[in-house]
Write an enzyme that holds these catalytic residues in place. Structure first.
Site, PDB file in Angstrom:
ATOM      1  N   GLY A  12       0.815  -1.214   0.000  1.00  0.00           N
ATOM      2  CA  GLY A  12       0.000   0.000   0.000  1.00  0.00           C
ATOM      3  C   GLY A  12       0.848   1.262   0.000  1.00  0.00           C
ATOM      4  O   GLY A  12       2.074   1.223   0.159  1.00  0.00           O
ATOM      5  N   GLY A  15       1.494   5.185  -4.179  1.00  0.00           N
ATOM      6  CA  GLY A  15       1.226   6.345  -5.019  1.00  0.00           C
ATOM      7  C   GLY A  15       0.166   6.025  -6.069  1.00  0.00           C
ATOM      8  O   GLY A  15       0.179   6.596  -7.167  1.00  0.00           O
ATOM      9  N   LYS A  16      -0.765   5.133  -5.709  1.00  0.00           N
ATOM     10  CA  LYS A  16      -1.843   4.750  -6.654  1.00  0.00           C
ATOM     11  C   LYS A  16      -2.699   5.963  -7.011  1.00  0.00           C
ATOM     12  O   LYS A  16      -3.091   6.134  -8.151  1.00  0.00           O
ATOM     13  CB  LYS A  16      -2.733   3.657  -6.027  1.00  0.00           C
ATOM     14  CG  LYS A  16      -1.999   2.359  -5.724  1.00  0.00           C
ATOM     15  CD  LYS A  16      -2.903   1.352  -5.053  1.00  0.00           C
ATOM     16  CE  LYS A  16      -3.280   1.720  -3.640  1.00  0.00           C
ATOM     17  NZ  LYS A  16      -2.170   1.729  -2.675  1.00  0.00           N
ATOM     18  N   ALA A  39      -8.188   3.159   3.106  1.00  0.00           N
ATOM     19  CA  ALA A  39      -7.283   3.711   2.094  1.00  0.00           C
ATOM     20  C   ALA A  39      -7.031   5.189   2.360  1.00  0.00           C
ATOM     21  O   ALA A  39      -7.854   5.871   2.961  1.00  0.00           O
ATOM     22  CB  ALA A  39      -7.898   3.548   0.706  1.00  0.00           C
ATOM     23  N   HIS A  41      -5.245   8.244  -0.107  1.00  0.00           N
ATOM     24  CA  HIS A  41      -4.478   8.621  -1.297  1.00  0.00           C
ATOM     25  C   HIS A  41      -4.230  10.122  -1.261  1.00  0.00           C
ATOM     26  O   HIS A  41      -5.180  10.904  -1.187  1.00  0.00           O
ATOM     27  CB  HIS A  41      -5.261   8.291  -2.578  1.00  0.00           C
ATOM     28  CG  HIS A  41      -5.773   6.881  -2.609  1.00  0.00           C
ATOM     29  ND1 HIS A  41      -4.942   5.790  -2.486  1.00  0.00           N
ATOM     30  CD2 HIS A  41      -7.019   6.391  -2.763  1.00  0.00           C
ATOM     31  CE1 HIS A  41      -5.661   4.689  -2.569  1.00  0.00           C
ATOM     32  NE2 HIS A  41      -6.924   5.020  -2.724  1.00  0.00           N
ATOM     33  N   THR A 300      -4.114   7.258   9.127  1.00  0.00           N
ATOM     34  CA  THR A 300      -3.986   7.227  10.590  1.00  0.00           C
ATOM     35  C   THR A 300      -2.827   8.090  11.098  1.00  0.00           C
ATOM     36  O   THR A 300      -2.675   8.251  12.302  1.00  0.00           O
ATOM     37  CB  THR A 300      -3.759   5.781  11.077  1.00  0.00           C
ATOM     38  OG1 THR A 300      -2.602   5.262  10.418  1.00  0.00           O
ATOM     39  CG2 THR A 300      -4.942   4.891  10.761  1.00  0.00           C
ATOM     40  N   ARG A 302       0.140   7.278  11.230  1.00  0.00           N
ATOM     41  CA  ARG A 302       1.197   6.444  11.812  1.00  0.00           C
ATOM     42  C   ARG A 302       2.459   6.524  10.954  1.00  0.00           C
ATOM     43  O   ARG A 302       2.365   6.539   9.724  1.00  0.00           O
ATOM     44  CB  ARG A 302       0.753   4.970  11.862  1.00  0.00           C
ATOM     45  CG  ARG A 302      -0.328   4.697  12.876  1.00  0.00           C
ATOM     46  CD  ARG A 302      -0.727   3.235  12.873  1.00  0.00           C
ATOM     47  NE  ARG A 302      -1.536   2.875  11.713  1.00  0.00           N
ATOM     48  CZ  ARG A 302      -2.012   1.645  11.490  1.00  0.00           C
ATOM     49  NH1 ARG A 302      -1.746   0.668  12.326  1.00  0.00           N
ATOM     50  NH2 ARG A 302      -2.752   1.402  10.429  1.00  0.00           N
ATOM     51  N   LYS A 330       8.420   7.614  -6.617  1.00  0.00           N
ATOM     52  CA  LYS A 330       9.346   8.105  -5.571  1.00  0.00           C
ATOM     53  C   LYS A 330      10.819   7.792  -5.838  1.00  0.00           C
ATOM     54  O   LYS A 330      11.604   7.630  -4.891  1.00  0.00           O
ATOM     55  CB  LYS A 330       8.904   7.566  -4.208  1.00  0.00           C
ATOM     56  CG  LYS A 330       7.489   8.033  -3.836  1.00  0.00           C
ATOM     57  CD  LYS A 330       7.158   7.787  -2.398  1.00  0.00           C
ATOM     58  CE  LYS A 330       6.680   9.023  -1.727  1.00  0.00           C
ATOM     59  NZ  LYS A 330       6.246   8.871  -0.352  1.00  0.00           N
ATOM     60  N   VAL A 413       8.859  11.286 -10.060  1.00  0.00           N
ATOM     61  CA  VAL A 413      10.021  11.994  -9.519  1.00  0.00           C
ATOM     62  C   VAL A 413       9.602  13.110  -8.558  1.00  0.00           C
ATOM     63  O   VAL A 413      10.376  14.014  -8.260  1.00  0.00           O
ATOM     64  CB  VAL A 413      10.919  12.556 -10.655  1.00  0.00           C
ATOM     65  CG1 VAL A 413      11.644  11.421 -11.368  1.00  0.00           C
ATOM     66  CG2 VAL A 413      10.115  13.395 -11.640  1.00  0.00           C
TER      67      VAL A 413
HETATM   68  P1  GDP Z   1      -1.652   5.486  -2.348  1.00  0.00           P
HETATM   69  O1  GDP Z   1      -2.389   5.061  -1.117  1.00  0.00           O
HETATM   70  O2  GDP Z   1      -1.065   4.342  -3.087  1.00  0.00           O
HETATM   71  O3  GDP Z   1      -2.481   6.374  -3.245  1.00  0.00           O
HETATM   72  O4  GDP Z   1      -0.415   6.359  -1.837  1.00  0.00           O
HETATM   73  P2  GDP Z   1      -0.400   7.481  -0.686  1.00  0.00           P
HETATM   74  O5  GDP Z   1      -1.041   8.709  -1.213  1.00  0.00           O
HETATM   75  O6  GDP Z   1      -0.901   6.931   0.601  1.00  0.00           O
HETATM   76  O7  GDP Z   1       1.158   7.672  -0.489  1.00  0.00           O
HETATM   77  C1  GDP Z   1       1.985   8.067  -1.544  1.00  0.00           C
HETATM   78  C2  GDP Z   1       2.638   9.422  -1.180  1.00  0.00           C
HETATM   79  O8  GDP Z   1       3.709   9.659  -2.055  1.00  0.00           O
HETATM   80  C3  GDP Z   1       1.721  10.609  -1.334  1.00  0.00           C
HETATM   81  O9  GDP Z   1       2.035  11.548  -0.336  1.00  0.00           O
HETATM   82  C4  GDP Z   1       2.063  11.161  -2.718  1.00  0.00           C
HETATM   83  O10 GDP Z   1       1.837  12.553  -2.824  1.00  0.00           O
HETATM   84  C5  GDP Z   1       3.520  10.871  -2.778  1.00  0.00           C
HETATM   85  N1  GDP Z   1       4.052  10.580  -4.119  1.00  0.00           N
HETATM   86  C6  GDP Z   1       3.478   9.890  -5.137  1.00  0.00           C
HETATM   87  N2  GDP Z   1       4.348   9.744  -6.164  1.00  0.00           N
HETATM   88  C7  GDP Z   1       5.502  10.346  -5.764  1.00  0.00           C
HETATM   89  C8  GDP Z   1       6.796  10.507  -6.360  1.00  0.00           C
HETATM   90  O11 GDP Z   1       7.066  10.048  -7.453  1.00  0.00           O
HETATM   91  N3  GDP Z   1       7.745  11.199  -5.618  1.00  0.00           N
HETATM   92  C9  GDP Z   1       7.488  11.702  -4.373  1.00  0.00           C
HETATM   93  N4  GDP Z   1       8.460  12.321  -3.724  1.00  0.00           N
HETATM   94  N5  GDP Z   1       6.280  11.557  -3.791  1.00  0.00           N
HETATM   95  C10 GDP Z   1       5.318  10.889  -4.472  1.00  0.00           C
HETATM   96  P1  IMO Z   2      -3.897   2.507   0.563  1.00  0.00           P
HETATM   97  O1  IMO Z   2      -5.076   2.318  -0.353  1.00  0.00           O
HETATM   98  C1  IMO Z   2      -1.348   0.881   3.717  1.00  0.00           C
HETATM   99  C2  IMO Z   2      -3.228  -1.993   6.455  1.00  0.00           C
HETATM  100  C3  IMO Z   2      -3.398  -1.576   7.904  1.00  0.00           C
HETATM  101  C4  IMO Z   2      -3.263  -2.938   8.586  1.00  0.00           C
HETATM  102  C5  IMO Z   2      -3.967  -3.884   7.596  1.00  0.00           C
HETATM  103  C6  IMO Z   2      -5.413  -4.179   7.968  1.00  0.00           C
HETATM  104  O2  IMO Z   2      -3.724   3.902   1.035  1.00  0.00           O
HETATM  105  O3  IMO Z   2      -2.665   1.910  -0.024  1.00  0.00           O
HETATM  106  P2  IMO Z   2      -7.645  -2.766   7.844  1.00  0.00           P
HETATM  107  O4  IMO Z   2      -8.044  -1.491   8.553  1.00  0.00           O
HETATM  108  O5  IMO Z   2      -7.685  -2.665   6.357  1.00  0.00           O
HETATM  109  O6  IMO Z   2      -8.382  -3.962   8.366  1.00  0.00           O
HETATM  110  O7  IMO Z   2      -6.110  -2.996   8.286  1.00  0.00           O
HETATM  111  O8  IMO Z   2      -3.929  -3.234   6.340  1.00  0.00           O
HETATM  112  N1  IMO Z   2      -3.820  -1.053   5.463  1.00  0.00           N
HETATM  113  C7  IMO Z   2      -3.094  -0.242   4.682  1.00  0.00           C
HETATM  114  N2  IMO Z   2      -1.769   0.006   4.659  1.00  0.00           N
HETATM  115  N3  IMO Z   2      -2.170   1.483   2.817  1.00  0.00           N
HETATM  116  C8  IMO Z   2      -3.497   1.225   2.831  1.00  0.00           C
HETATM  117  O9  IMO Z   2      -4.333   1.690   1.883  1.00  0.00           O
HETATM  118  C9  IMO Z   2      -4.026   0.354   3.812  1.00  0.00           C
HETATM  119  N4  IMO Z   2      -5.270  -0.095   4.115  1.00  0.00           N
HETATM  120  C10 IMO Z   2      -5.124  -0.976   5.111  1.00  0.00           C
HETATM  121  O10 IMO Z   2      -2.406  -0.677   8.307  1.00  0.00           O
HETATM  122  O11 IMO Z   2      -1.921  -3.321   8.638  1.00  0.00           O
HETATM  123 MG    MG Z   3      -2.311   5.329   0.955  1.00  0.00          MG
END
Ligand code: GDP
Ligand code: IMO
Ligand code: MG
Length: 428
Positions: A12, A15-16, A39, A41, A300, A302, A330, A413
């Site tokens: 997880g 950067g989805k 989730a 994002h 969260t 964390r 990244k 990047v």
């Molecule tokens: P997701 O749950 O997969 O959508 O990812 P998150 O948003 O939880 O975490 C990805 C983090 O990385 C976010 O804060 C984005 O803004 C950041 N991010 C995504 N792509 C890049 C990248 O190529 N470089 C950097 N430095 N940050 C990025």
């Molecule tokens: P995105 O979509 C990272 C983790 C939790 C825990 C486990 C189970 O942002 O990538 P849950 O509340 O789903 O029953 O918790 O899964 N977890 C994630 N870790 N990114 C996420 O979503 C997550 N969604 C759940 O931290 O370990």
């Molecule tokens: Mg996420």
């Protein structure tokens, strides 16, 4: 015509959201097919930061129709808080479509998630505490509440009553908590019904029509391959199907309509919550990745556990999802390292494993076998062409591509929408 699946390759937070967003105007529908507000994002557009939990990332693209599929679990309060938050910032949510078959996270499921974790103590999963697991458990044991139940007061009451008959026994007798009344639950859920009603549809029909009309449909996973309930590091997983197969059941789009599977792979590895993590770092390098990559949970807050890239996991993601294209995110975070280690295999009690071990206890004991690649010191954030990357960064991407067994079509990047290097188009 084409349905494209986008999944996370690791645990997880790869950067989805950003990857979905960057395909923006070329995609007509973005469908969230699993998970809920576990989730998080983060998407950055023109320096403005948006944190999405329940809404598909396509909501930020005006031309795109965002869809919450049947495979999702919905916390209604969170849904409307998120909608109101976006509207207040001038983002229209008018096009949102919600499946009549998606399940509702009832208040007792949030409570049960938290008290179960507390009860488990050191054996806890480290869930997000959002009620995700208990709601999927109800779905499977056939006493869940679905979106369509909200529109018939009588049916809803019967279903809540049936669910509480059991839940209250568990809450009061095992966890020593107070019982929850049917009225309490009805009072929380019913006020949302009128506002939700116009958004609700048979999303399987909506998507079938869209595909027949030649529209681009992107199926966006929450969580990731190693958090998938079947294929992840069970029991340290989430409770839904986060891999490409889940895209079909969670949306009602048949497998024969999927033409491409894009996996998002962070240039290093992170994990939130408990569970094994072979390349985890507990030293200054781990702190470097956490600080430079700003690895703190969107949901969260964390701190995320950090480690080097694990290409055994990458290969596994390719195999389980049938990945056609990877997006490496990244890469910029790795700037400044003398050497960049990549895990290429595991050593389990003296035996080399090139593939993900099926036995979880082997995975628990896996010691990474590293290959050291040269680092680079140049800032990558303004680079937009692969050829302009430092030679060592190019070599890193090419070696990863070789190890994971599918082409790397784009490289992130920086967090901004425009901070991307494209090698192959993600849409045909
Ligand atoms: P997701 O749950 O997969 O959508 O990812 P998150 O948003 O939880 O975490 C990805 C983090 O990385 C976010 O804060 C984005 O803004 C950041 N991010 C995504 N792509 C890049 C990248 O190529 N470089 C950097 N430095 N940050 C990025
Ligand atoms: P995105 O979509 C990272 C983790 C939790 C825990 C486990 C189970 O942002 O990538 P849950 O509340 O789903 O029953 O918790 O899964 N977890 C994630 N870790 N990114 C996420 O979503 C997550 N969604 C759940 O931290 O370990
Ligand atoms: Mg996420």
């Amino acid at each position: 015509m084409p349905a494209i699946v986008l999944v996370g390759a690791q645990w997880g937070d790869e950067g989805k959201g950003k990857a979905t967003d960057l395909m923006g105007p070329d995609v007509d529908y973005v469908v969230k097919f699993n998970g809920g507000n576990n989730a998080g994002h983060t998407i950055v557009i023109d320096g403005e930061k948006y944190a999405l939990h329940l809404l598909p990332s396509g909501i930020l693209t005006p031309t795109c129709t965002p869809v919450i599929g049947n495979g999702v679990v919905i916390d209604l309060e969170v849904l409307f808080r998120e909608i109101d938050g976006l509207e207040a910032r001038g983002v229209s949510t008018d096009k949102l479509v919600v499946s009549a078959n998606a399940h509702i996270i009832a208040p007792y499921n949030r409570t049960l998630d938290r008290v179960t974790e507390r009860f488990l103590g050191s054996r806890k999963i480290g869930t997000t505490g959002r009620g995700i697991g208990p709601t999927y458990a109800d779905k499977m044991s056939r006493n869940g509440i679905r979106v369509q139940d909200l529109f018939d007061h009588h049916i809803l009451e019967q279903k809540v009553e049936a669910a509480l008959a059991l839940k209250n026994q568990i809450l009061t007798k095992i966890y020593n908590r107070r019982a929850i009344s049917v009225t309490e639950v009805m009072d929380e859920l019913l006020p949302y019904a009128a506002r939700l009603a116009p958004m609700v549809a048979d999303t399987t029909r909506v998507l079938e029509r869209a595909l027949d009309e030649g529209k681009n449909v992107l199926l966006e996973a929450g969580q990731a391959t190693l958090l998938d309930v079947d294929h992840g590091t069970y029991p340290y997983v989430t409770s839904s199907s986060a891999t490409a197969g889940g895209a079909c059941t969670g949306s009602g789009i048949p497998p024969t309509r999927i033409t491409r599977v894009i996996a998002i792979l962070k240039a290093y590895t992170t994990r939130v919550g408990e569970g094994p993590f072979p390349t985890e770092l507990f030293d200054a390098d781990g702190e470097f990745l956490r600080t430079t990559g700003f690895e703190f949970g969107t949901t969260t807050g964390r701190p995320r556990r950090c480690g080097w890239l694990d290409t055994v996991i990458g290969r596994y993601a390719t195999r389980i999802n049938g990945v056609t294209d990877f997006v490496i995110t990244k890469l910029d975070v790795l700037t400044g390292l003398d050497t960049v280690p990549i895990c290429v295999a595991y050593d389990v009690d003296g035996v080399r494993h090139d593939e993900m071990p099926v036995n979880q206890s082997d995975f628990h004991h896996a010691k990474p076998v590293y290959e050291e690649l040269a680092g680079w010191s140049e800032d990558l954030s303004d680079i937009r062409r692969f050829e302009d990357l430092p030679a060592a960064a190019q070599a890193y991407v090419l070696r990863v591509e070789e190890l994971i067994g599918a082409r790397v079509s784009a490289i992130g990047v920086g967090p901004g929408r425009e901070q991307i290097i494209s090698r192959h188009p993600l849409l045909d």
